[in-house]
Design a protein around this motif. Sequence first.
Motif, PDB file in Angstrom:
ATOM      1  N   LYS A 245       0.835  -1.214   0.000  1.00  0.00           N
ATOM      2  CA  LYS A 245       0.000   0.000   0.000  1.00  0.00           C
ATOM      3  C   LYS A 245       0.867   1.260   0.000  1.00  0.00           C
ATOM      4  O   LYS A 245       0.553   2.235  -0.669  1.00  0.00           O
ATOM      5  N   LEU A 246       1.998   1.222   0.752  1.00  0.00           N
ATOM      6  CA  LEU A 246       2.915   2.370   0.747  1.00  0.00           C
ATOM      7  C   LEU A 246       3.411   2.682  -0.660  1.00  0.00           C
ATOM      8  O   LEU A 246       3.726   3.824  -0.975  1.00  0.00           O
ATOM      9  N   HIS A 247       3.487   1.634  -1.496  1.00  0.00           N
ATOM     10  CA  HIS A 247       3.961   1.827  -2.867  1.00  0.00           C
ATOM     11  C   HIS A 247       2.819   2.082  -3.848  1.00  0.00           C
ATOM     12  O   HIS A 247       3.032   2.099  -5.055  1.00  0.00           O
ATOM     13  N   GLY A 248       1.610   2.222  -3.320  1.00  0.00           N
ATOM     14  CA  GLY A 248       0.489   2.612  -4.179  1.00  0.00           C
ATOM     15  C   GLY A 248      -0.148   1.488  -4.960  1.00  0.00           C
ATOM     16  O   GLY A 248      -0.865   1.728  -5.937  1.00  0.00           O
ATOM     17  N   ALA A 249       0.098   0.249  -4.539  1.00  0.00           N
ATOM     18  CA  ALA A 249      -0.482  -0.887  -5.268  1.00  0.00           C
ATOM     19  C   ALA A 249      -1.883  -1.207  -4.754  1.00  0.00           C
ATOM     20  O   ALA A 249      -2.257  -0.801  -3.660  1.00  0.00           O
ATOM     21  N   ARG A 250      -2.650  -1.963  -5.568  1.00  0.00           N
ATOM     22  CA  ARG A 250      -3.909  -2.526  -5.092  1.00  0.00           C
ATOM     23  C   ARG A 250      -3.598  -3.924  -4.556  1.00  0.00           C
ATOM     24  O   ARG A 250      -2.969  -4.726  -5.245  1.00  0.00           O
ATOM     25  N   VAL A 251      -4.053  -4.178  -3.316  1.00  0.00           N
ATOM     26  CA  VAL A 251      -3.683  -5.431  -2.653  1.00  0.00           C
ATOM     27  C   VAL A 251      -4.860  -6.402  -2.596  1.00  0.00           C
ATOM     28  O   VAL A 251      -5.922  -6.089  -2.062  1.00  0.00           O
ATOM     29  N   ILE A 252      -4.616  -7.595  -3.137  1.00  0.00           N
ATOM     30  CA  ILE A 252      -5.547  -8.720  -2.985  1.00  0.00           C
ATOM     31  C   ILE A 252      -4.871  -9.682  -2.024  1.00  0.00           C
ATOM     32  O   ILE A 252      -3.687  -9.993  -2.184  1.00  0.00           O
ATOM     33  N   THR A 253      -5.592 -10.141  -0.996  1.00  0.00           N
ATOM     34  CA  THR A 253      -4.947 -11.036  -0.047  1.00  0.00           C
ATOM     35  C   THR A 253      -5.844 -12.224   0.271  1.00  0.00           C
ATOM     36  O   THR A 253      -7.025 -12.241  -0.092  1.00  0.00           O
ATOM     37  N   THR A 254      -5.273 -13.228   0.929  1.00  0.00           N
ATOM     38  CA  THR A 254      -6.042 -14.412   1.317  1.00  0.00           C
ATOM     39  C   THR A 254      -6.026 -14.576   2.828  1.00  0.00           C
ATOM     40  O   THR A 254      -5.062 -14.192   3.501  1.00  0.00           O
TER      41      THR A 254
ATOM     42  N   LEU B 268      -7.323 -18.497  -7.220  1.00  0.00           N
ATOM     43  CA  LEU B 268      -6.992 -18.192  -8.623  1.00  0.00           C
ATOM     44  C   LEU B 268      -8.219 -17.644  -9.366  1.00  0.00           C
ATOM     45  O   LEU B 268      -8.132 -16.617 -10.045  1.00  0.00           O
ATOM     46  N   GLN B 269      -9.356 -18.311  -9.172  1.00  0.00           N
ATOM     47  CA  GLN B 269     -10.590 -17.832  -9.822  1.00  0.00           C
ATOM     48  C   GLN B 269     -10.962 -16.437  -9.329  1.00  0.00           C
ATOM     49  O   GLN B 269     -11.396 -15.592 -10.112  1.00  0.00           O
ATOM     50  N   GLU B 270     -10.771 -16.207  -8.027  1.00  0.00           N
ATOM     51  CA  GLU B 270     -11.102 -14.891  -7.454  1.00  0.00           C
ATOM     52  C   GLU B 270     -10.173 -13.807  -7.997  1.00  0.00           C
ATOM     53  O   GLU B 270     -10.604 -12.700  -8.295  1.00  0.00           O
ATOM     54  N   VAL B 271      -8.877 -14.131  -8.114  1.00  0.00           N
ATOM     55  CA  VAL B 271      -7.925 -13.159  -8.666  1.00  0.00           C
ATOM     56  C   VAL B 271      -8.326 -12.815 -10.102  1.00  0.00           C
ATOM     57  O   VAL B 271      -8.326 -11.648 -10.508  1.00  0.00           O
ATOM     58  N   ARG B 272      -8.716 -13.845 -10.856  1.00  0.00           N
ATOM     59  CA  ARG B 272      -9.116 -13.604 -12.256  1.00  0.00           C
ATOM     60  C   ARG B 272     -10.381 -12.739 -12.310  1.00  0.00           C
ATOM     61  O   ARG B 272     -10.496 -11.849 -13.141  1.00  0.00           O
ATOM     62  N   ARG B 273     -11.310 -13.003 -11.383  1.00  0.00           N
ATOM     63  CA  ARG B 273     -12.541 -12.212 -11.354  1.00  0.00           C
ATOM     64  C   ARG B 273     -12.244 -10.750 -10.988  1.00  0.00           C
ATOM     65  O   ARG B 273     -12.676  -9.820 -11.670  1.00  0.00           O
ATOM     66  N   ILE B 274     -11.438 -10.565  -9.924  1.00  0.00           N
ATOM     67  CA  ILE B 274     -11.164  -9.210  -9.433  1.00  0.00           C
ATOM     68  C   ILE B 274     -10.395  -8.393 -10.464  1.00  0.00           C
ATOM     69  O   ILE B 274     -10.595  -7.189 -10.603  1.00  0.00           O
TER      70      ILE B 274
END
Length: 342
Positions: free
Chosen positions: A187-196, A223-229
Amino acid sequence: MKAVVFHEHGDINVLRVEDAPQPAPGLTEVVVRVRACGVNRLDIYSRTGRTKIAPMPHIAGSEVAGEIAAIGDAVSGLSIGQAVAVAPYLFCGQCEFCRAGEEVLCLKSDIVGLGSQGGFAEYIRVPASSIVPLPQGVDFTSAAAVGLAAITAWHMLTKRAPLHPGQDVLVHAAGSGVGSAAIQIAKLHGARVITTVGSPEKIEHARKIGADEVINYREQDFLQEVRRITNKRGVDVVVEHVGEQTWEKSVASLTRGGRLVTCGATTGNEGKTNIWSMFAKEISLLGSYGGTRQDLADVLKLVATRQFQPVIHGTYTLEQVGEAQRLMENREQFGKLIIVPA
Ligand SMILES: [Zn+2]
Protein backbone atom coordinates in the motif's frame (compact mmCIF):
# COMPACT_ATOMS: atom_id res chain seq x y z
CA MET A 1 19.68 -16.40 33.34
CA LYS A 2 16.23 -17.73 32.53
CA ALA A 3 15.87 -19.24 29.05
CA VAL A 4 13.55 -21.48 27.03
CA VAL A 5 15.70 -24.49 26.23
CA PHE A 6 15.17 -27.74 24.33
CA HIS A 7 17.44 -30.77 24.61
CA GLU A 8 15.85 -32.84 21.84
CA HIS A 9 13.63 -32.31 18.80
CA GLY A 10 9.88 -32.72 19.24
CA ASP A 11 6.57 -30.99 19.87
CA ILE A 12 6.09 -28.03 22.23
CA ASN A 13 6.52 -30.34 25.23
CA VAL A 14 10.31 -30.41 24.68
CA LEU A 15 10.47 -26.70 25.58
CA ARG A 16 11.61 -26.05 29.15
CA VAL A 17 12.23 -22.85 31.07
CA GLU A 18 15.63 -23.42 32.66
CA ASP A 19 18.60 -21.66 34.18
CA ALA A 20 21.18 -21.23 31.41
CA PRO A 21 24.67 -19.71 31.56
CA GLN A 22 24.54 -15.94 31.01
CA PRO A 23 26.61 -15.15 27.90
CA ALA A 24 29.67 -12.87 27.96
CA PRO A 25 30.72 -10.91 24.87
CA GLY A 26 33.73 -11.90 22.73
CA LEU A 27 36.01 -9.17 21.39
CA THR A 28 33.69 -8.10 18.56
CA GLU A 29 30.39 -9.05 20.20
CA VAL A 30 27.79 -7.51 22.47
CA VAL A 31 25.32 -8.98 24.93
CA VAL A 32 21.78 -7.68 24.69
CA ARG A 33 19.26 -7.85 27.51
CA VAL A 34 16.24 -9.21 25.64
CA ARG A 35 13.15 -7.06 26.15
CA ALA A 36 11.13 -8.60 23.31
CA CYS A 37 11.60 -11.47 20.86
CA GLY A 38 9.25 -12.31 17.99
CA VAL A 39 8.02 -15.86 17.35
CA ASN A 40 8.84 -17.11 13.87
CA ARG A 41 8.24 -20.31 11.92
CA LEU A 42 12.01 -20.82 12.11
CA ASP A 43 11.66 -21.49 15.86
CA ILE A 44 9.23 -24.29 15.08
CA TYR A 45 11.51 -25.67 12.34
CA SER A 46 14.50 -25.67 14.71
CA ARG A 47 12.47 -27.36 17.43
CA THR A 48 11.12 -30.07 15.12
CA GLY A 49 14.40 -30.61 13.26
CA ARG A 50 13.41 -29.18 9.85
CA THR A 51 16.39 -26.77 9.98
CA LYS A 52 19.95 -27.39 11.11
CA ILE A 53 20.85 -25.81 14.45
CA ALA A 54 23.82 -25.57 16.83
CA PRO A 55 24.51 -28.63 19.05
CA MET A 56 21.85 -29.00 21.79
CA PRO A 57 20.75 -27.83 24.26
CA HIS A 58 19.33 -25.02 22.16
CA ILE A 59 17.62 -21.66 22.66
CA ALA A 60 15.57 -20.49 19.64
CA GLY A 61 14.30 -16.99 18.85
CA SER A 62 15.50 -14.80 15.96
CA GLU A 63 13.72 -11.45 16.30
CA VAL A 64 15.32 -9.62 19.19
CA ALA A 65 15.05 -6.10 20.57
CA GLY A 66 16.46 -4.95 23.89
CA GLU A 67 19.17 -3.00 25.66
CA ILE A 68 22.92 -3.44 25.35
CA ALA A 69 24.13 -5.09 28.57
CA ALA A 70 27.82 -5.79 27.83
CA ILE A 71 30.23 -4.77 25.06
CA GLY A 72 33.30 -6.58 23.69
CA ASP A 73 36.70 -4.86 24.02
CA ALA A 74 37.12 -4.29 20.27
CA VAL A 75 33.65 -2.74 19.77
CA SER A 76 33.18 1.00 19.45
CA GLY A 77 30.20 3.26 18.88
CA LEU A 78 27.74 1.43 21.14
CA SER A 79 26.91 2.10 24.78
CA ILE A 80 25.54 0.16 27.74
CA GLY A 81 21.78 0.61 28.09
CA GLN A 82 21.34 1.65 24.45
CA ALA A 83 18.01 0.51 22.93
CA VAL A 84 18.67 -1.68 19.90
CA ALA A 85 17.30 -4.27 17.52
CA VAL A 86 19.33 -7.25 16.32
CA ALA A 87 19.49 -7.80 12.56
CA PRO A 88 18.68 -11.51 12.33
CA TYR A 89 20.69 -12.41 9.20
CA LEU A 90 24.32 -13.11 10.15
CA PHE A 91 27.12 -12.87 7.59
CA CYS A 92 30.90 -13.26 7.44
CA GLY A 93 31.76 -9.83 6.02
CA GLN A 94 34.54 -11.31 3.87
CA CYS A 95 33.15 -13.54 1.10
CA GLU A 96 32.55 -12.24 -2.44
CA PHE A 97 28.85 -11.55 -1.75
CA CYS A 98 29.56 -9.69 1.51
CA ARG A 99 32.24 -7.67 -0.31
CA ALA A 100 29.59 -6.73 -2.87
CA GLY A 101 27.25 -5.57 -0.08
CA GLU A 102 24.87 -8.53 -0.59
CA GLU A 103 25.00 -9.75 3.01
CA VAL A 104 21.92 -11.99 2.74
CA LEU A 105 23.76 -13.99 0.04
CA CYS A 106 26.78 -14.60 2.32
CA LEU A 107 28.45 -17.99 1.73
CA LYS A 108 28.61 -18.49 5.52
CA SER A 109 25.19 -17.03 6.26
CA ASP A 110 23.36 -17.93 9.43
CA ILE A 111 20.33 -16.63 11.32
CA VAL A 112 20.23 -15.62 14.98
CA GLY A 113 18.82 -18.55 16.95
CA LEU A 114 19.84 -21.26 14.45
CA GLY A 115 23.64 -21.69 14.42
CA SER A 116 23.87 -19.75 17.68
CA GLN A 117 21.68 -19.37 20.77
CA GLY A 118 18.57 -17.23 20.24
CA GLY A 119 16.44 -14.71 22.02
CA PHE A 120 13.94 -16.71 24.08
CA ALA A 121 16.07 -15.84 27.10
CA GLU A 122 16.92 -12.92 29.33
CA TYR A 123 20.19 -12.26 27.47
CA ILE A 124 21.66 -13.01 24.05
CA ARG A 125 25.16 -12.67 22.59
CA VAL A 126 25.40 -11.35 19.02
CA PRO A 127 28.05 -9.83 16.70
CA ALA A 128 28.29 -6.06 17.22
CA SER A 129 27.92 -5.71 13.42
CA SER A 130 24.31 -6.96 13.74
CA ILE A 131 23.20 -4.17 16.04
CA VAL A 132 20.79 -1.55 14.66
CA PRO A 133 20.00 1.28 17.11
CA LEU A 134 16.28 1.91 17.69
CA PRO A 135 15.04 5.27 16.43
CA GLN A 136 13.30 7.43 19.03
CA GLY A 137 9.68 6.45 19.60
CA VAL A 138 10.01 2.78 18.65
CA ASP A 139 9.27 0.44 21.56
CA PHE A 140 10.86 -2.99 22.02
CA THR A 141 7.72 -4.95 21.15
CA SER A 142 7.25 -3.12 17.85
CA ALA A 143 10.96 -3.49 17.04
CA ALA A 144 10.86 -7.25 17.67
CA ALA A 145 7.69 -7.46 15.58
CA VAL A 146 9.50 -6.22 12.47
CA GLY A 147 12.62 -8.27 13.20
CA LEU A 148 12.35 -10.85 10.47
CA ALA A 149 8.98 -10.99 8.75
CA ALA A 150 8.69 -7.29 7.95
CA ILE A 151 12.27 -6.92 6.72
CA THR A 152 11.72 -9.99 4.56
CA ALA A 153 8.58 -8.42 3.07
CA TRP A 154 10.44 -5.12 2.63
CA HIS A 155 13.34 -6.85 0.85
CA MET A 156 10.86 -8.70 -1.40
CA LEU A 157 8.87 -5.63 -2.43
CA THR A 158 11.64 -3.03 -2.65
CA LYS A 159 14.66 -5.03 -3.89
CA ARG A 160 13.44 -8.18 -5.62
CA ALA A 161 10.03 -7.30 -7.05
CA PRO A 162 9.52 -3.54 -6.65
CA LEU A 163 5.94 -2.35 -7.00
CA HIS A 164 4.70 0.71 -8.82
CA PRO A 165 1.60 2.79 -8.09
CA GLY A 166 -1.49 1.27 -9.62
CA GLN A 167 -0.14 -2.27 -9.91
CA ASP A 168 -1.99 -5.29 -8.54
CA VAL A 169 -0.36 -7.59 -6.01
CA LEU A 170 -1.55 -10.86 -4.49
CA VAL A 171 -0.29 -11.34 -0.93
CA HIS A 172 -0.84 -14.79 0.55
CA ALA A 173 -1.93 -15.24 4.18
CA ALA A 174 -2.77 -11.78 5.52
CA GLY A 175 -2.56 -13.08 9.08
CA SER A 176 1.05 -14.21 8.82
CA GLY A 177 4.01 -12.01 9.75
CA VAL A 178 5.18 -11.71 6.14
CA GLY A 179 1.64 -11.27 4.82
CA SER A 180 0.57 -8.53 7.24
CA ALA A 181 3.80 -6.64 6.54
CA ALA A 182 3.63 -7.12 2.76
CA ILE A 183 0.09 -5.69 2.64
CA GLN A 184 1.21 -2.47 4.31
CA ILE A 185 4.38 -2.16 2.24
CA ALA A 186 2.46 -2.74 -0.99
CA LYS A 187 0.00 0.00 0.00
CA LEU A 188 2.91 2.37 0.75
CA HIS A 189 3.96 1.83 -2.87
CA GLY A 190 0.49 2.61 -4.18
CA ALA A 191 -0.48 -0.89 -5.27
CA ARG A 192 -3.91 -2.53 -5.09
CA VAL A 193 -3.68 -5.43 -2.65
CA ILE A 194 -5.55 -8.72 -2.99
CA THR A 195 -4.95 -11.04 -0.05
CA THR A 196 -6.04 -14.41 1.32
CA VAL A 197 -7.20 -15.48 4.79
CA GLY A 198 -8.28 -18.82 6.23
CA SER A 199 -11.19 -17.73 8.40
CA PRO A 200 -14.06 -15.19 8.25
CA GLU A 201 -12.81 -13.33 11.38
CA LYS A 202 -9.58 -12.44 9.60
CA ILE A 203 -11.31 -10.66 6.70
CA GLU A 204 -11.93 -7.47 8.70
CA HIS A 205 -8.37 -7.53 10.15
CA ALA A 206 -6.97 -7.76 6.65
CA ARG A 207 -9.04 -4.81 5.45
CA LYS A 208 -8.01 -2.75 8.47
CA ILE A 209 -4.33 -2.99 7.58
CA GLY A 210 -5.01 -1.96 4.01
CA ALA A 211 -6.09 -4.93 1.90
CA ASP A 212 -8.44 -3.89 -0.92
CA GLU A 213 -9.78 -7.37 -1.68
CA VAL A 214 -9.84 -10.33 0.72
CA ILE A 215 -10.33 -13.95 -0.35
CA ASN A 216 -11.20 -16.69 2.16
CA TYR A 217 -9.14 -19.47 0.57
CA ARG A 218 -11.02 -22.18 2.46
CA GLU A 219 -14.28 -21.17 0.77
CA GLN A 220 -13.16 -19.73 -2.55
CA ASP A 221 -10.56 -20.71 -5.14
CA PHE A 222 -8.01 -17.89 -4.95
CA LEU A 223 -6.99 -18.19 -8.62
CA GLN A 224 -10.59 -17.83 -9.82
CA GLU A 225 -11.10 -14.89 -7.45
CA VAL A 226 -7.92 -13.16 -8.67
CA ARG A 227 -9.12 -13.60 -12.26
CA ARG A 228 -12.54 -12.21 -11.35
CA ILE A 229 -11.16 -9.21 -9.43
CA THR A 230 -8.66 -8.32 -12.18
CA ASN A 231 -11.08 -8.95 -15.07
CA LYS A 232 -9.04 -12.01 -16.14
CA ARG A 233 -5.86 -9.93 -16.42
CA GLY A 234 -4.01 -11.38 -13.42
CA VAL A 235 -1.73 -9.60 -10.93
CA ASP A 236 1.64 -7.94 -11.51
CA VAL A 237 3.27 -9.45 -8.44
CA VAL A 238 2.55 -12.44 -6.18
CA VAL A 239 4.07 -12.50 -2.69
CA GLU A 240 4.54 -16.26 -2.07
CA HIS A 241 5.59 -17.95 1.15
CA VAL A 242 3.05 -20.77 1.42
CA GLY A 243 4.88 -23.10 -1.00
CA GLU A 244 3.69 -26.40 -2.41
CA GLN A 245 -0.04 -25.92 -1.71
CA THR A 246 -0.35 -22.63 -3.57
CA TRP A 247 2.61 -22.50 -5.98
CA GLU A 248 0.99 -23.67 -9.22
CA LYS A 249 -2.01 -21.37 -8.84
CA SER A 250 0.20 -18.50 -7.70
CA VAL A 251 2.15 -18.69 -10.96
CA ALA A 252 -1.14 -18.91 -12.86
CA SER A 253 -2.38 -15.77 -11.05
CA LEU A 254 0.24 -13.62 -12.79
CA THR A 255 -0.43 -11.37 -15.73
CA ARG A 256 1.97 -11.15 -18.68
CA GLY A 257 5.37 -9.89 -17.51
CA GLY A 258 4.33 -10.70 -13.93
CA ARG A 259 6.73 -11.52 -11.14
CA LEU A 260 6.37 -14.09 -8.40
CA VAL A 261 8.62 -13.48 -5.42
CA THR A 262 8.93 -16.10 -2.69
CA CYS A 263 10.54 -16.18 0.73
CA GLY A 264 9.14 -19.39 2.15
CA ALA A 265 7.77 -22.88 1.64
CA THR A 266 5.64 -23.50 4.72
CA THR A 267 3.60 -26.31 3.13
CA GLY A 268 6.44 -28.01 1.23
CA ASN A 269 9.39 -27.41 -1.07
CA GLU A 270 8.14 -28.82 -4.40
CA GLY A 271 6.14 -26.62 -6.77
CA LYS A 272 4.80 -27.46 -10.23
CA THR A 273 5.43 -24.81 -12.89
CA ASN A 274 3.96 -24.69 -16.38
CA ILE A 275 7.16 -23.84 -18.28
CA TRP A 276 5.38 -22.98 -21.54
CA SER A 277 3.16 -20.44 -19.86
CA MET A 278 6.16 -19.11 -17.92
CA PHE A 279 8.20 -18.21 -21.02
CA ALA A 280 5.27 -17.28 -23.24
CA LYS A 281 4.03 -14.80 -20.64
CA GLU A 282 7.57 -13.64 -19.75
CA ILE A 283 7.03 -14.49 -16.12
CA SER A 284 9.81 -14.06 -13.55
CA LEU A 285 10.18 -16.38 -10.56
CA LEU A 286 12.27 -14.67 -7.90
CA GLY A 287 13.71 -15.93 -4.64
CA SER A 288 14.15 -13.57 -1.72
CA TYR A 289 16.08 -14.41 1.41
CA GLY A 290 15.44 -12.35 4.52
CA GLY A 291 16.68 -8.80 4.74
CA THR A 292 19.78 -6.77 5.38
CA ARG A 293 20.73 -4.56 8.32
CA GLN A 294 19.71 -1.59 6.18
CA ASP A 295 16.32 -3.20 5.45
CA LEU A 296 15.81 -3.41 9.22
CA ALA A 297 16.88 0.23 9.69
CA ASP A 298 14.53 1.28 6.85
CA VAL A 299 11.53 -0.51 8.39
CA LEU A 300 12.30 0.79 11.91
CA LYS A 301 12.31 4.31 10.48
CA LEU A 302 8.88 3.67 8.93
CA VAL A 303 7.67 2.49 12.36
CA ALA A 304 9.08 5.63 14.01
CA THR A 305 7.29 7.86 11.49
CA ARG A 306 4.10 5.78 11.81
CA GLN A 307 4.03 4.86 8.14
CA PHE A 308 4.26 1.20 9.12
CA GLN A 309 2.45 -0.33 12.07
CA PRO A 310 3.58 -3.78 13.07
CA VAL A 311 0.55 -6.01 13.53
CA ILE A 312 0.84 -7.66 16.94
CA HIS A 313 -1.45 -10.51 17.92
CA GLY A 314 -0.29 -10.61 21.54
CA THR A 315 2.61 -10.73 23.98
CA TYR A 316 3.64 -13.80 25.98
CA THR A 317 6.09 -14.69 28.75
CA LEU A 318 9.01 -17.12 28.43
CA GLU A 319 6.79 -19.75 30.06
CA GLN A 320 4.27 -19.24 27.22
CA VAL A 321 6.64 -19.78 24.26
CA GLY A 322 5.09 -23.20 23.60
CA GLU A 323 1.59 -21.77 23.68
CA ALA A 324 2.57 -19.02 21.22
CA GLN A 325 4.15 -21.59 18.89
CA ARG A 326 0.99 -23.70 19.06
CA LEU A 327 -1.08 -20.68 17.96
CA MET A 328 1.26 -20.25 15.00
CA GLU A 329 1.18 -23.96 14.11
CA ASN A 330 -2.63 -23.83 14.12
CA ARG A 331 -2.62 -20.52 12.18
CA GLU A 332 -4.82 -18.97 14.83
CA GLN A 333 -2.92 -15.69 15.05
CA PHE A 334 -3.29 -12.45 13.13
CA GLY A 335 0.07 -10.70 13.12
CA LYS A 336 3.10 -11.23 15.29
CA LEU A 337 3.38 -13.18 18.54
CA ILE A 338 5.95 -11.51 20.80
CA ILE A 339 7.73 -13.00 23.80
CA VAL A 340 8.51 -10.52 26.57
CA PRO A 341 10.93 -11.98 29.16
CA ALA A 342 9.92 -10.64 32.59
ZN1 LIG B 1 29.98 -13.49 3.61
